[in-house]
Design a protein around this motif. Sequence first.
Motif, PDB file in Angstrom:
ATOM      1  N   GLY A  65       0.808  -1.208   0.000  1.00 31.56           N
ATOM      2  CA  GLY A  65       0.000   0.000   0.000  1.00 31.56           C
ATOM      3  C   GLY A  65       0.839   1.254   0.000  1.00 31.56           C
ATOM      4  N   TYR A  66       0.324   2.292  -0.663  1.00 32.79           N
ATOM      5  CA  TYR A  66       1.034   3.563  -0.756  1.00 32.79           C
ATOM      6  C   TYR A  66       1.290   4.177   0.616  1.00 32.79           C
ATOM      7  CZ  TYR A  66       1.716   8.541  -1.704  1.00 32.79           C
ATOM      8  OH  TYR A  66       2.202   9.820  -1.723  1.00 32.79           O
ATOM      9  N   GLY A  67       0.273   4.151   1.470  1.00 30.08           N
ATOM     10  CA  GLY A  67       0.431   4.724   2.800  1.00 30.08           C
ATOM     11  C   GLY A  67       1.502   4.027   3.595  1.00 30.08           C
ATOM     12  N   ALA A  68       1.536   2.707   3.517  1.00 29.15           N
ATOM     13  CA  ALA A  68       2.566   1.947   4.236  1.00 29.15           C
ATOM     14  C   ALA A  68       3.956   2.336   3.748  1.00 29.15           C
ATOM     15  CB  ALA A  68       2.327   0.454   4.047  1.00 29.15           C
ATOM     16  N   ALA A  69       4.093   2.529   2.436  1.00 25.81           N
ATOM     17  CA  ALA A  69       5.394   2.902   1.870  1.00 25.81           C
ATOM     18  C   ALA A  69       5.823   4.295   2.317  1.00 25.81           C
ATOM     19  CB  ALA A  69       5.335   2.826   0.338  1.00 25.81           C
ATOM     20  N   ILE A  70       4.890   5.257   2.298  1.00 22.95           N
ATOM     21  CA  ILE A  70       5.238   6.626   2.683  1.00 22.95           C
ATOM     22  C   ILE A  70       5.540   6.709   4.174  1.00 22.95           C
ATOM     23  CG2 ILE A  70       4.424   9.009   2.823  1.00 22.95           C
ATOM     24  CD1 ILE A  70       5.146   8.047   0.019  1.00 22.95           C
ATOM     25  N   ARG A  71       4.767   6.021   4.991  1.00 20.56           N
ATOM     26  CA  ARG A  71       5.035   6.007   6.432  1.00 20.56           C
ATOM     27  C   ARG A  71       6.434   5.466   6.706  1.00 20.56           C
ATOM     28  NH1 ARG A  71       0.826   5.834  10.192  1.00 20.56           N
ATOM     29  NH2 ARG A  71       1.835   4.089  11.239  1.00 20.56           N
ATOM     30  N   ARG A  72       6.813   4.430   5.990  1.00 20.83           N
ATOM     31  CA  ARG A  72       8.164   3.867   6.165  1.00 20.83           C
ATOM     32  C   ARG A  72       9.217   4.886   5.740  1.00 20.83           C
ATOM     33  NH1 ARG A  72      10.765  -1.153   6.135  1.00 20.83           N
ATOM     34  NH2 ARG A  72      12.973  -0.712   6.555  1.00 20.83           N
ATOM     35  N   LEU A 168       3.002  10.223  11.741  1.00 20.47           N
ATOM     36  CA  LEU A 168       3.242   8.802  11.994  1.00 20.47           C
ATOM     37  C   LEU A 168       2.392   8.304  13.159  1.00 20.47           C
ATOM     38  CD1 LEU A 168       7.135   8.575  11.542  1.00 20.47           C
ATOM     39  CD2 LEU A 168       5.345   7.917   9.926  1.00 20.47           C
ATOM     40  N   ARG A 169       2.149   9.162  14.124  1.00 17.10           N
ATOM     41  CA  ARG A 169       1.360   8.776  15.291  1.00 17.10           C
ATOM     42  C   ARG A 169      -0.129   8.676  14.973  1.00 17.10           C
ATOM     43  NH1 ARG A 169       2.045  13.208  18.305  1.00 17.10           N
ATOM     44  NH2 ARG A 169       0.074  14.054  17.524  1.00 17.10           N
ATOM     45  N   ASP A 170      -0.647   9.611  14.174  1.00 18.49           N
ATOM     46  CA  ASP A 170      -2.093   9.736  14.001  1.00 18.49           C
ATOM     47  C   ASP A 170      -2.646   9.094  12.739  1.00 18.49           C
ATOM     48  OD1 ASP A 170      -2.103  11.217  16.358  1.00 18.49           O
ATOM     49  OD2 ASP A 170      -1.876  13.121  15.312  1.00 18.49           O
ATOM     50  N   SER A 171      -1.827   8.848  11.738  1.00 16.16           N
ATOM     51  CA  SER A 171      -2.345   8.294  10.480  1.00 16.16           C
ATOM     52  C   SER A 171      -2.706   6.820  10.651  1.00 16.16           C
ATOM     53  CB  SER A 171      -1.316   8.471   9.358  1.00 16.16           C
ATOM     54  OG  SER A 171      -0.111   7.796   9.660  1.00 16.16           O
ATOM     55  N   ARG A 172      -3.728   6.415   9.925  1.00 19.47           N
ATOM     56  CA  ARG A 172      -4.223   5.037   9.995  1.00 19.47           C
ATOM     57  C   ARG A 172      -4.325   4.369   8.622  1.00 19.47           C
ATOM     58  NH1 ARG A 172      -2.932   6.206  14.212  1.00 19.47           N
ATOM     59  NH2 ARG A 172      -4.048   6.241  16.206  1.00 19.47           N
ATOM     60  N   VAL A 173      -4.320   5.149   7.563  1.00 31.64           N
ATOM     61  CA  VAL A 173      -4.531   4.616   6.218  1.00 31.64           C
ATOM     62  C   VAL A 173      -3.225   4.063   5.652  1.00 31.64           C
ATOM     63  CG1 VAL A 173      -5.208   5.177   3.851  1.00 31.64           C
ATOM     64  CG2 VAL A 173      -6.433   6.199   5.781  1.00 31.64           C
ATOM     65  N   HIS A 174      -3.262   2.846   5.163  1.00 28.62           N
ATOM     66  CA  HIS A 174      -2.074   2.231   4.575  1.00 28.62           C
ATOM     67  C   HIS A 174      -2.149   2.161   3.048  1.00 28.62           C
ATOM     68  CE1 HIS A 174      -0.316   0.975   8.403  1.00 28.62           C
ATOM     69  NE2 HIS A 174      -1.537   0.642   8.776  1.00 28.62           N
ATOM     70  N   GLY A 175      -3.280   2.519   2.478  1.00 30.00           N
ATOM     71  CA  GLY A 175      -3.456   2.408   1.048  1.00 30.00           C
ATOM     72  C   GLY A 175      -3.353   3.731   0.319  1.00 30.00           C
ATOM     73  N   GLY A 179      -2.497   9.990   1.112  1.00 35.65           N
ATOM     74  CA  GLY A 179      -2.204  11.379   0.778  1.00 35.65           C
ATOM     75  C   GLY A 179      -3.304  12.309   1.253  1.00 35.65           C
ATOM     76  N   LEU A 180      -4.562  11.901   1.076  1.00 36.54           N
ATOM     77  CA  LEU A 180      -5.687  12.694   1.570  1.00 36.54           C
ATOM     78  C   LEU A 180      -5.681  12.743   3.090  1.00 36.54           C
ATOM     79  CD1 LEU A 180      -8.424  14.173   1.245  1.00 36.54           C
ATOM     80  CD2 LEU A 180      -9.491  11.909   1.320  1.00 36.54           C
ATOM     81  N   GLU A 181      -5.410  11.605   3.717  1.00 39.57           N
ATOM     82  CA  GLU A 181      -5.380  11.576   5.185  1.00 39.57           C
ATOM     83  C   GLU A 181      -4.317  12.526   5.724  1.00 39.57           C
ATOM     84  OE1 GLU A 181      -5.305   8.241   8.736  1.00 39.57           O
ATOM     85  OE2 GLU A 181      -3.777   8.146   7.176  1.00 39.57           O
ATOM     86  N   MET A 182      -3.156  12.582   5.073  1.00 41.85           N
ATOM     87  CA  MET A 182      -2.105  13.502   5.502  1.00 41.85           C
ATOM     88  C   MET A 182      -2.602  14.943   5.435  1.00 41.85           C
ATOM     89  SD  MET A 182       1.608  14.334   3.726  1.00 41.85           S
ATOM     90  CE  MET A 182       2.338  12.725   3.991  1.00 41.85           C
ATOM     91  N   GLY A 220     -12.332   7.161  -4.946  1.00 44.94           N
ATOM     92  CA  GLY A 220     -13.000   8.439  -4.748  1.00 44.94           C
ATOM     93  C   GLY A 220     -14.023   8.385  -3.619  1.00 44.94           C
ATOM     94  N   PHE A 221     -14.824   7.309  -3.596  1.00 41.03           N
ATOM     95  CA  PHE A 221     -15.800   7.167  -2.513  1.00 41.03           C
ATOM     96  C   PHE A 221     -15.115   6.948  -1.163  1.00 41.03           C
ATOM     97  CE2 PHE A 221     -18.946   6.205  -5.917  1.00 41.03           C
ATOM     98  CZ  PHE A 221     -19.927   7.108  -5.520  1.00 41.03           C
ATOM     99  N   GLN A 222     -13.980   6.244  -1.178  1.00 37.90           N
ATOM    100  CA  GLN A 222     -13.239   6.051   0.059  1.00 37.90           C
ATOM    101  C   GLN A 222     -12.741   7.394   0.595  1.00 37.90           C
ATOM    102  OE1 GLN A 222      -9.622   3.803  -0.280  1.00 37.90           O
ATOM    103  NE2 GLN A 222      -9.242   3.786   1.919  1.00 37.90           N
ATOM    104  N   MET A 223     -12.266   8.246  -0.313  1.00 34.94           N
ATOM    105  CA  MET A 223     -11.792   9.567   0.101  1.00 34.94           C
ATOM    106  C   MET A 223     -12.921  10.398   0.695  1.00 34.94           C
ATOM    107  SD  MET A 223      -9.105  10.708  -2.887  1.00 34.94           S
ATOM    108  CE  MET A 223      -7.409  10.098  -2.884  1.00 34.94           C
ATOM    109  N   LEU A 224     -14.092  10.380   0.050  1.00 41.57           N
ATOM    110  CA  LEU A 224     -15.238  11.109   0.601  1.00 41.57           C
ATOM    111  C   LEU A 224     -15.606  10.581   1.983  1.00 41.57           C
ATOM    112  CD1 LEU A 224     -17.669  11.624  -2.421  1.00 41.57           C
ATOM    113  CD2 LEU A 224     -16.572  13.406  -1.038  1.00 41.57           C
ATOM    114  N   GLY A 225     -15.505   9.260   2.148  1.00 43.80           N
ATOM    115  CA  GLY A 225     -15.795   8.663   3.445  1.00 43.80           C
ATOM    116  C   GLY A 225     -14.842   9.144   4.521  1.00 43.80           C
ATOM    117  N   ILE A 226     -13.553   9.269   4.161  1.00 48.18           N
ATOM    118  CA  ILE A 226     -12.566   9.758   5.120  1.00 48.18           C
ATOM    119  C   ILE A 226     -12.872  11.192   5.520  1.00 48.18           C
ATOM    120  CG2 ILE A 226     -10.130  10.408   5.368  1.00 48.18           C
ATOM    121  CD1 ILE A 226      -9.432   7.971   3.654  1.00 48.18           C
ATOM    122  N   VAL A 227     -13.201  12.021   4.520  1.00 48.33           N
ATOM    123  CA  VAL A 227     -13.507  13.430   4.801  1.00 48.33           C
ATOM    124  C   VAL A 227     -14.713  13.540   5.723  1.00 48.33           C
ATOM    125  CG1 VAL A 227     -14.279  15.610   3.778  1.00 48.33           C
ATOM    126  CG2 VAL A 227     -12.490  14.258   2.648  1.00 48.33           C
TER     127      VAL A 227
END
Length: 280
Positions: A65-72, A168-175, A179-182, A220-227
């Motif tokens: 997942g993209y999020g896992a890679a960026i967090r690393r 790193l402490r607050d993010s939860r999305v690994h996919g 980027g939106l979560e950040m 796109g729907f996942q992003m709206l859900g996060i927002v």
Amino acid sequence: MWNGKTLSVVLPTYNEKDSIAETIRAFDQLGIVDDILVVNNNATEGTSDEVAMTTAREVLEPRQGYGAAIRRGLAEVDTDLICICEPDGTFNPRDLAKLLPFTEDCDLVLGSRTVSTFIWDGANMGRFLQWGNWGVAKTIEALFNTSYLSDVGCTFRVVSKDLVPGLLRDSRVHGSAFGLEMLMLALIARDTVVQVPVNYHPRIGTSAVTGDTRTAIRLGFQMLGIVLSMRIRPPRRRRRATARRGQHEAMRQPGLWNPPEPSDQSAIGRKHEDADSAPR
């Protein structure tokens, strides 16, 4: 080093074997980057061989997942400024020169791919993706009373070292929606954010996310859900007590000069498949 600050570039890779070496060399040729880190996220066979021919160093992140890679990547680098970019040929490393000046006043500087002037022929930014990113951006503006936003999926950005521990402490999305979560975490914490148009080129190879319409719609729907979820129940983010923020708030006190709000470049994702989606 840029303007007295150390600078690193984090390049997450999954399916960029044919473009990653050229991207690394382009960043290296800028002459201002101190560290280039490639996060190998179960990448295509031969990717490590391409990286080995460059000045970049490489780490393996087995969690997909993209999020896992960026967090690393954020956990591995130790510079004042961290540039995050995808090595798929869609972004021009020279545009880093557009983003860096805004780091003097902002904690997070985002690129924007939705300004038509900077979208090159053949780039995967048709009306569906343009309006989709614009729609989510305007939803954020309305719900969180932010300044101008036009693109929530651009993965070319520069983040201050000060933001990394909180992210790193607050993010939860690994996919792919990391980027939106950040962005959302920065807005909720009232970190200073700005968006700047960047060039957007045709991708080398096929994206596993925006290259497939159904996957792009699902994202796109996942992003709206996060927002919406962050609007209903925002995470408890702690604000950072920085000298820069203290100066900004002091300047906005009654009786002192208040700097004008930015206009067209006003304050305010990655194509990796989500961990819970079909394999890339």
